[in-house]
Design an enzyme around this catalytic site. Sequence first.
Site, short mmCIF file in Angstrom:
data_model
loop_
_atom_site.label_atom_id
_atom_site.label_comp_id
_atom_site.label_asym_id
_atom_site.label_seq_id
_atom_site.Cartn_x
_atom_site.Cartn_y
_atom_site.Cartn_z
N GLN A 63 39.60 32.50 34.77
CA GLN A 63 38.22 32.17 34.43
C GLN A 63 37.53 33.46 34.01
OE1 GLN A 63 36.88 28.96 34.50
NE2 GLN A 63 39.01 28.35 34.83
N ASN A 65 34.62 35.91 31.84
CA ASN A 65 33.16 35.98 31.75
C ASN A 65 32.79 37.07 30.76
OD1 ASN A 65 30.32 36.95 32.79
ND2 ASN A 65 30.70 34.97 33.73
N CYS A 73 41.38 36.18 37.83
CA CYS A 73 42.76 35.79 37.45
C CYS A 73 43.09 34.41 38.02
CB CYS A 73 43.76 36.78 38.03
SG CYS A 73 43.73 38.42 37.32
N GLU A 75 45.73 33.50 39.67
CA GLU A 75 46.30 33.55 41.03
C GLU A 75 45.20 33.53 42.09
OE1 GLU A 75 46.95 35.40 38.44
OE2 GLU A 75 48.93 36.34 38.51
N1 THU Z 1 45.40 37.36 34.18
C1 THU Z 1 45.70 36.44 35.12
O1 THU Z 1 45.00 35.43 35.29
N2 THU Z 1 46.78 36.65 35.90
C2 THU Z 1 47.69 37.64 35.69
O2 THU Z 1 48.68 37.71 36.40
C3 THU Z 1 47.48 38.62 34.61
C4 THU Z 1 46.15 38.56 33.96
C5 THU Z 1 44.27 37.09 33.29
C6 THU Z 1 43.05 37.95 33.49
C7 THU Z 1 42.38 37.84 32.14
O3 THU Z 1 41.62 36.65 32.11
C8 THU Z 1 43.54 37.68 31.17
O4 THU Z 1 44.65 37.26 31.95
C9 THU Z 1 43.89 38.95 30.43
O5 THU Z 1 44.09 40.00 31.30
#
Ligand code: THU
Length: 160
Positions: A63, A65, A73, A75
């Site tokens: 999500q 912003n 992230c 997770e």
């Molecule tokens: N991101 C995740 O949601 N999990 C990960 O393990 C790596 C990075 C997201 C954060 C951001 O929204 C996008 O991926 C780029 O970094």
Amino acid sequence: MQKEKQIIEYQVFNSIEELPTEEQKLVAAAQKATESAYAPYSKFHVGAALLMEDGQIFSGNNQENSAYPSGLCAERTVLFSTSANHPDLKIKTIMITAIKAGESAFQAVTPCGACRQVMSEYQDKQQQPYAVILENGNGTFIKINNVRDLLPFTFSGDQL
Ligand code: THU
């Protein structure tokens, strides 16, 4: 001086069919969750899903912003929402996958440091190891049986 080595053990699965049925469902849930990611800035859609001890599966996604650090992230989205709603249910496995907007194949992804810290604390909280399955590209998967293996020399609450 004595040198000590930490060996990390993991398994590689060359196709989804090599995983047990329960974990195949978990992979599908994480992949489905990428469809609802809010990632207008990175266009990197991440899905995460938790398999709980009672067989329930919960999922989340990243999500973002416009104030970049305010985003979260996938997770941590699923870990926080699950802990908020089911604080006493233990996690068996977390599955993490990613896909770039406009592409059709899921790609290899590994959790960031902040997510590893949060994953590790929930393992401490439930006093039982849980596994991590990572999308590894070309339809393959990596499985690590203990979250701690992803964060050696972890900082934890017992040091406070
Ligand atoms: N991101 C995740 O949601 N999990 C990960 O393990 C790596 C990075 C997201 C954060 C951001 O929204 C996008 O991926 C780029 O970094």
